[in-house]
Motif scaffolding. Structure first.
Motif, PDB file in Angstrom:
ATOM      1  N   MET A  44    -103.554 -46.670  31.229  1.00  0.00           N
ATOM      2  CA  MET A  44    -103.214 -45.515  30.404  1.00  0.00           C
ATOM      3  C   MET A  44    -103.221 -45.952  28.944  1.00  0.00           C
ATOM      4  O   MET A  44    -102.724 -47.021  28.601  1.00  0.00           O
ATOM      5  CB  MET A  44    -101.835 -44.981  30.766  1.00  0.00           C
ATOM      6  CG  MET A  44    -101.455 -43.749  30.005  1.00  0.00           C
ATOM      7  SD  MET A  44     -99.926 -43.060  30.618  1.00  0.00           S
ATOM      8  CE  MET A  44     -99.932 -41.509  29.766  1.00  0.00           C
ATOM      9  N   LEU A  45    -103.807 -45.121  28.111  1.00  0.00           N
ATOM     10  CA  LEU A  45    -103.836 -45.413  26.684  1.00  0.00           C
ATOM     11  C   LEU A  45    -102.427 -45.289  26.099  1.00  0.00           C
ATOM     12  O   LEU A  45    -101.610 -44.513  26.593  1.00  0.00           O
ATOM     13  CB  LEU A  45    -104.773 -44.438  25.971  1.00  0.00           C
ATOM     14  CG  LEU A  45    -106.231 -44.480  26.413  1.00  0.00           C
ATOM     15  CD1 LEU A  45    -107.013 -43.348  25.776  1.00  0.00           C
ATOM     16  CD2 LEU A  45    -106.855 -45.817  26.049  1.00  0.00           C
ATOM     17  N   LYS A  46    -102.142 -46.057  25.049  1.00  0.00           N
ATOM     18  CA  LYS A  46    -100.828 -45.958  24.405  1.00  0.00           C
ATOM     19  C   LYS A  46    -100.730 -44.717  23.534  1.00  0.00           C
ATOM     20  O   LYS A  46     -99.686 -44.099  23.443  1.00  0.00           O
ATOM     21  CB  LYS A  46    -100.552 -47.200  23.562  1.00  0.00           C
ATOM     22  CG  LYS A  46    -100.319 -48.439  24.391  1.00  0.00           C
ATOM     23  CD  LYS A  46     -99.944 -49.615  23.521  1.00  0.00           C
ATOM     24  CE  LYS A  46     -99.836 -50.826  24.426  1.00  0.00           C
ATOM     25  NZ  LYS A  46     -98.710 -51.644  24.114  1.00  0.00           N
ATOM     26  N   TYR A  47    -101.834 -44.373  22.870  1.00  0.00           N
ATOM     27  CA  TYR A  47    -101.874 -43.233  21.964  1.00  0.00           C
ATOM     28  C   TYR A  47    -103.061 -42.343  22.311  1.00  0.00           C
ATOM     29  O   TYR A  47    -104.084 -42.825  22.786  1.00  0.00           O
ATOM     30  CB  TYR A  47    -102.025 -43.696  20.509  1.00  0.00           C
ATOM     31  CG  TYR A  47    -100.872 -44.517  20.013  1.00  0.00           C
ATOM     32  CD1 TYR A  47     -99.755 -43.906  19.466  1.00  0.00           C
ATOM     33  CD2 TYR A  47    -100.896 -45.906  20.097  1.00  0.00           C
ATOM     34  CE1 TYR A  47     -98.686 -44.657  19.012  1.00  0.00           C
ATOM     35  CE2 TYR A  47     -99.831 -46.663  19.651  1.00  0.00           C
ATOM     36  CZ  TYR A  47     -98.716 -46.036  19.104  1.00  0.00           C
ATOM     37  OH  TYR A  47     -97.658 -46.779  18.669  1.00  0.00           O
ATOM     38  N   CYS A  48    -102.933 -41.072  22.030  1.00  0.00           N
ATOM     39  CA  CYS A  48    -104.046 -40.146  22.204  1.00  0.00           C
ATOM     40  C   CYS A  48    -105.121 -40.491  21.172  1.00  0.00           C
ATOM     41  O   CYS A  48    -104.818 -40.584  19.976  1.00  0.00           O
ATOM     42  CB  CYS A  48    -103.579 -38.709  22.004  1.00  0.00           C
ATOM     43  SG  CYS A  48    -104.934 -37.517  22.027  1.00  0.00           S
ATOM     44  N   PRO A  49    -106.370 -40.678  21.596  1.00  0.00           N
ATOM     45  CA  PRO A  49    -107.428 -41.007  20.636  1.00  0.00           C
ATOM     46  C   PRO A  49    -107.775 -39.848  19.701  1.00  0.00           C
ATOM     47  O   PRO A  49    -108.423 -40.055  18.689  1.00  0.00           O
ATOM     48  CB  PRO A  49    -108.616 -41.366  21.529  1.00  0.00           C
ATOM     49  CG  PRO A  49    -108.343 -40.715  22.827  1.00  0.00           C
ATOM     50  CD  PRO A  49    -106.856 -40.645  22.964  1.00  0.00           C
ATOM     51  N   HIS A  50    -107.319 -38.654  20.013  1.00  0.00           N
ATOM     52  CA  HIS A  50    -107.649 -37.492  19.189  1.00  0.00           C
ATOM     53  C   HIS A  50    -106.548 -37.154  18.174  1.00  0.00           C
ATOM     54  O   HIS A  50    -106.803 -37.043  16.992  1.00  0.00           O
ATOM     55  CB  HIS A  50    -107.925 -36.285  20.078  1.00  0.00           C
ATOM     56  CG  HIS A  50    -108.370 -35.071  19.338  1.00  0.00           C
ATOM     57  ND1 HIS A  50    -109.638 -34.937  18.834  1.00  0.00           N
ATOM     58  CD2 HIS A  50    -107.715 -33.940  18.994  1.00  0.00           C
ATOM     59  CE1 HIS A  50    -109.743 -33.776  18.218  1.00  0.00           C
ATOM     60  NE2 HIS A  50    -108.585 -33.154  18.300  1.00  0.00           N
ATOM     61  N   CYS A  51    -105.308 -36.981  18.660  1.00  0.00           N
ATOM     62  CA  CYS A  51    -104.225 -36.533  17.770  1.00  0.00           C
ATOM     63  C   CYS A  51    -103.202 -37.621  17.459  1.00  0.00           C
ATOM     64  O   CYS A  51    -102.333 -37.424  16.625  1.00  0.00           O
ATOM     65  CB  CYS A  51    -103.523 -35.315  18.355  1.00  0.00           C
ATOM     66  SG  CYS A  51    -102.544 -35.651  19.831  1.00  0.00           S
ATOM     67  N   GLY A  52    -103.274 -38.766  18.135  1.00  0.00           N
ATOM     68  CA  GLY A  52    -102.377 -39.869  17.843  1.00  0.00           C
ATOM     69  C   GLY A  52    -101.020 -39.798  18.530  1.00  0.00           C
ATOM     70  O   GLY A  52    -100.127 -40.586  18.214  1.00  0.00           O
TER      71      GLY A  52
END
Length: 147
Positions: A44-52
């Motif tokens: 799972m990514l730590k942050y959204c790549p779009h909105c942060g």
């Protein structure tokens, strides 16, 4: 008119965004890398790549998803046991059910990992909701996000 223009009235539905494992705030960025049933493990990514958006809002935030995963496993085991009972001609062998449930748990582990977290973020986190200003490609044009 551009499809992703903010003047458009279309936005992806909550259920469809959850099914695709998209960020609950912008419904655009992906939450996970890799495939759903991949053998290399789930990430799972730590942050959204779009909105942060930071997905794990505080330490231990995803402990609740263990209970959601447990509920998903129980529902899957009940369905598999009923299907096994019907397909095996009403067999009463506990080993047959144990093997069927074990295989189900292994095969659907990635599914349960992803969707227990998605369910927690979409439906069990009351202060996190969809913000239309982050939706689509227009947001990246208006505000540059530094990686």
């Amino acid at each position: 008119m551009n499809k992703m223009d903010n003047t458009s009235t279309y936005t992806i539905s909550k259920f469809q965004a959850a099914r695709q494992c998209l960020c609950p705030r912008c419904r655009t960025g992906k939450m996970f890398t890799g495939s759903l049933l991949g053998l290399k493990g789930q990430k799972m990514l730590k942050y959204c790549p779009h909105c942060g958006l930071k997905f794990e809002m505080e330490p231990g935030f995803f402990y609740v998803s263990m209970f959601v995963s447990y509920a998903l496993n129980v529902a899957q085991f009940i369905a598999v046991c009923i299907a096994t009972y019907v397909l095996s001609g009403h067999s009463e062998s506990p080993w047959l059910y144990l093997i069927a449930c074990s295989l189900t748990a292994v095969v659907l582990a990635g599914f349960n990992f992803r969707y227990s977290r998605v369910i927690q973020l979409y439906w069990l986190t009351p202060n996190l909701g969809f913000k239309e200003k982050y939706y689509g490609d227009q947001y990246k044009k208006d505000i540059k996000i530094e990686a």
